[in-house]
Write a protein that holds these residues in place. Structure first.
Motif, PDB file in Angstrom:
ATOM      1  N   TYR A   1     -15.272  11.678  11.143  1.00  0.00           N
ATOM      2  CA  TYR A   1     -14.491  12.547  10.264  1.00  0.00           C
ATOM      3  C   TYR A   1     -15.410  13.643   9.735  1.00  0.00           C
ATOM      4  CZ  TYR A   1     -11.372  14.120   6.558  1.00  0.00           C
ATOM      5  OH  TYR A   1     -10.568  14.885   5.751  1.00  0.00           O
TER       6      TYR A   1
ATOM      7  N   ASN B   1       1.247   6.185   7.907  1.00  0.00           N
ATOM      8  CA  ASN B   1       0.042   6.989   8.090  1.00  0.00           C
ATOM      9  C   ASN B   1      -1.229   6.295   7.623  1.00  0.00           C
ATOM     10  OD1 ASN B   1       1.398   9.415   9.039  1.00  0.00           O
ATOM     11  ND2 ASN B   1       2.161   9.640   6.940  1.00  0.00           N
ATOM     12  N   ASN B   2      -1.085   5.181   6.884  1.00  0.00           N
ATOM     13  CA  ASN B   2      -2.249   4.640   6.185  1.00  0.00           C
ATOM     14  C   ASN B   2      -2.647   3.226   6.567  1.00  0.00           C
ATOM     15  OD1 ASN B   2      -2.493   7.030   4.774  1.00  0.00           O
ATOM     16  ND2 ASN B   2      -1.303   6.313   3.015  1.00  0.00           N
ATOM     17  N   ALA B   3      -2.006   2.630   7.566  1.00  0.00           N
ATOM     18  CA  ALA B   3      -2.370   1.261   7.944  1.00  0.00           C
ATOM     19  C   ALA B   3      -2.143   1.051   9.431  1.00  0.00           C
ATOM     20  CB  ALA B   3      -1.559   0.241   7.139  1.00  0.00           C
TER      21      ALA B   3
ATOM     22  N   LYS C   1      -6.531  -1.000   6.459  1.00  0.00           N
ATOM     23  CA  LYS C   1      -6.392   0.362   5.960  1.00  0.00           C
ATOM     24  C   LYS C   1      -6.828   1.320   7.063  1.00  0.00           C
ATOM     25  CE  LYS C   1      -5.629   2.892   2.168  1.00  0.00           C
ATOM     26  NZ  LYS C   1      -4.388   2.830   1.386  1.00  0.00           N
ATOM     27  N   ARG C   2      -6.015   2.297   7.342  1.00  0.00           N
ATOM     28  CA  ARG C   2      -6.348   3.232   8.415  1.00  0.00           C
ATOM     29  C   ARG C   2      -7.440   4.193   7.959  1.00  0.00           C
ATOM     30  NH1 ARG C   2      -1.751   5.965  12.270  1.00  0.00           N
ATOM     31  NH2 ARG C   2      -3.117   6.418  14.040  1.00  0.00           N
TER      32      ARG C   2
ATOM     33  N   TRP D   1       6.134   3.210  -0.386  1.00  0.00           N
ATOM     34  CA  TRP D   1       5.219   2.089  -0.244  1.00  0.00           C
ATOM     35  C   TRP D   1       5.640   1.273   0.968  1.00  0.00           C
ATOM     36  CZ3 TRP D   1       1.293   0.370  -3.747  1.00  0.00           C
ATOM     37  CH2 TRP D   1       1.159   1.158  -4.901  1.00  0.00           C
TER      38      TRP D   1
ATOM     39  N   TRP E   1       0.848  -1.191   0.000  1.00  0.00           N
ATOM     40  CA  TRP E   1       0.000   0.000   0.000  1.00  0.00           C
ATOM     41  C   TRP E   1       0.881   1.238   0.000  1.00  0.00           C
ATOM     42  CZ3 TRP E   1       0.818  -3.234   4.064  1.00  0.00           C
ATOM     43  CH2 TRP E   1       1.352  -2.690   5.236  1.00  0.00           C
ATOM     44  N   ARG E   2       0.371   2.275  -0.667  1.00  0.00           N
ATOM     45  CA  ARG E   2       1.121   3.522  -0.779  1.00  0.00           C
ATOM     46  C   ARG E   2       0.976   4.336   0.495  1.00  0.00           C
ATOM     47  NH1 ARG E   2       3.422   6.611  -4.663  1.00  0.00           N
ATOM     48  NH2 ARG E   2       2.732   5.275  -6.387  1.00  0.00           N
ATOM     49  N   ASP E   3       2.057   5.021   0.852  1.00  0.00           N
ATOM     50  CA  ASP E   3       2.049   5.918   2.003  1.00  0.00           C
ATOM     51  C   ASP E   3       2.913   7.117   1.640  1.00  0.00           C
ATOM     52  OD1 ASP E   3       2.636   7.160   4.600  1.00  0.00           O
ATOM     53  OD2 ASP E   3       1.699   5.375   5.448  1.00  0.00           O
TER      54      ASP E   3
ATOM     55  N   PRO F   1      -9.296   7.695   8.198  1.00  0.00           N
ATOM     56  CA  PRO F   1      -9.083   9.057   8.713  1.00  0.00           C
ATOM     57  C   PRO F   1     -10.171   9.425   9.718  1.00  0.00           C
ATOM     58  CG  PRO F   1      -8.961   8.998   6.308  1.00  0.00           C
ATOM     59  CD  PRO F   1      -9.511   7.673   6.745  1.00  0.00           C
TER      60      PRO F   1
END
Length: 319
Positions: free
Chosen positions: A245, A91-93, A141-142, A47, A41-43, A144
């Motif tokens: 959110y 930041n994303n997982a 997946k985190r 990655w 996954w991209r961050d 927001p």
């Protein structure tokens, strides 16, 4: 992974850009993923990738270069005693680690079931999951947002009502999915200590007849009606498990205890569980406010409350 390793040491850092998640999976921060990774996954500009631990000699759990992961990139953000822990990966997982036993349905299976059967309910997306010895690993997946507990004091009364209505609507969507037995989504025990026998965390599957016998007490009146179907329900809808959110419901998290429950439990659980209070308390706000309002709204939607009966019934189960 052996249970002798402390749960908070389930994720260790072995280089500036490499971590071991348990004993079998390696996490790397890279510029681009390649064909050898099992998940990616991209961050930001980089990655994160997951792959089986290299066949080359890797640092063991006792290696002096393997240190508990707690940096700005991969950090321990929650522990649940000796049985669970959660790490942020970039930041994303996030990576959730739980004690695992063969008769337990994994949270990833439950999430996938809910996503299939109730796609309207906002829940985190599973990146991957696996079992490593006596522990389960779940990478999500985190989402927001912030918890309802942290958002509540900043919200207007109408915004609070809107969130309450969204959560109750999710409960109704879930409750429309039914089963012939009290069970988890895979037919196994439900992880609900409030309903289990004294000293146990889970309740074995029960059919309608068995449930009527289990919940009936001749000295208690009225006993709740056990209907012919059991309803899908998330029994841990505390303010820490609801993400907000932009003042809207972003996700409901922590699905370990979700399963098919009696109709009466949907409103009764928030009536009796202090785990659904604001924790830590919010200055100037009743710590029970959320669960009281949730219970009242569920009652308004036709879910009966049997709190007084439950407290007496539970005493009899502990004897």
């Amino acid at each position: 992974m052996s249970a002798s390793v402390p749960i908070q040491d389930s994720v260790v850092q072995i280089s500036p850009s490499t971590w071991c998640l348990g004993c079998t999976v390696q996490c790397d921060r890279v510029a681009e993923p390649d064909d050898t990774c099992t998940a990616a996954w991209r961050d930001g500009e980089d990655w994160y990738t997951l792959r089986p631990v290299s066949e080359q000699p890797a640092p063991s759990e006792k290696s002096p270069v393997a240190t508990p992961a707690d940096s700005h990139e991969v950090s321990l953000i929650h522990t649940g005693g000796t049985l669970s822990a959660v790490w942020a990966i970039g930041n994303n997982a996030i990576c959730k680690v739980h004690h695992w036993s063969p008769d337990t349905t994994s949270e990833s299976e439950t999430i996938k079931f809910v996503q299939k059967m109730a796609p309207q309910v906002p829940i985190p997306k599973v990146i991957t999951s696996w079992v490593d010895g006596e522990r389960s690993f779940l990478v999500l997946k985190r989402v927001p947002g912030i918890t309802l507990r942290d958002a509540w004091g900043t919200m207007s009364a109408s915004q609070q009502d809107s969130i309450l209505n969204e959560v109750v609507h999710c409960c109704e969507i879930l409750a429309s999915i039914t089963s012939e037995r009290l069970q988890d989504v895979s037919g196994g025990p439900v992880l609900e200590p409030y309903l289990a026998h004294s000293g146990k965390d889970s309740l074995e599957p029960l059919n309608v007849c068995e449930s009527k016998e289990y919940f009936f007490r001749v000295d208690l009146h009225p006993n709740p009606e056990i209907k012919e179907r059991f309803h899908l329900y998330h029994p841990d809808l505390g303010p820490g498990n609801i993400l907000i959110y932009d003042q809207r419901l972003a996700a409901i998290i922590d699905w370990e205890s979700a399963g098919f429950y009696p109709h009466f439990w949907i409103s009764t659980k928030p009536s009796v569980s202090r785990g659904l209070d604001f924790c830590p308390p919010i200055p100037g706000i009743d710590e029970t406010e959320w669960r009281k309002r949730l219970r009242m709204k569920l009652q308004d939607r036709g879910y009966p409350r049997f709190a007084e009966w439950f407290m007496e019934w539970r005493k009899s189960k502990s004897r």
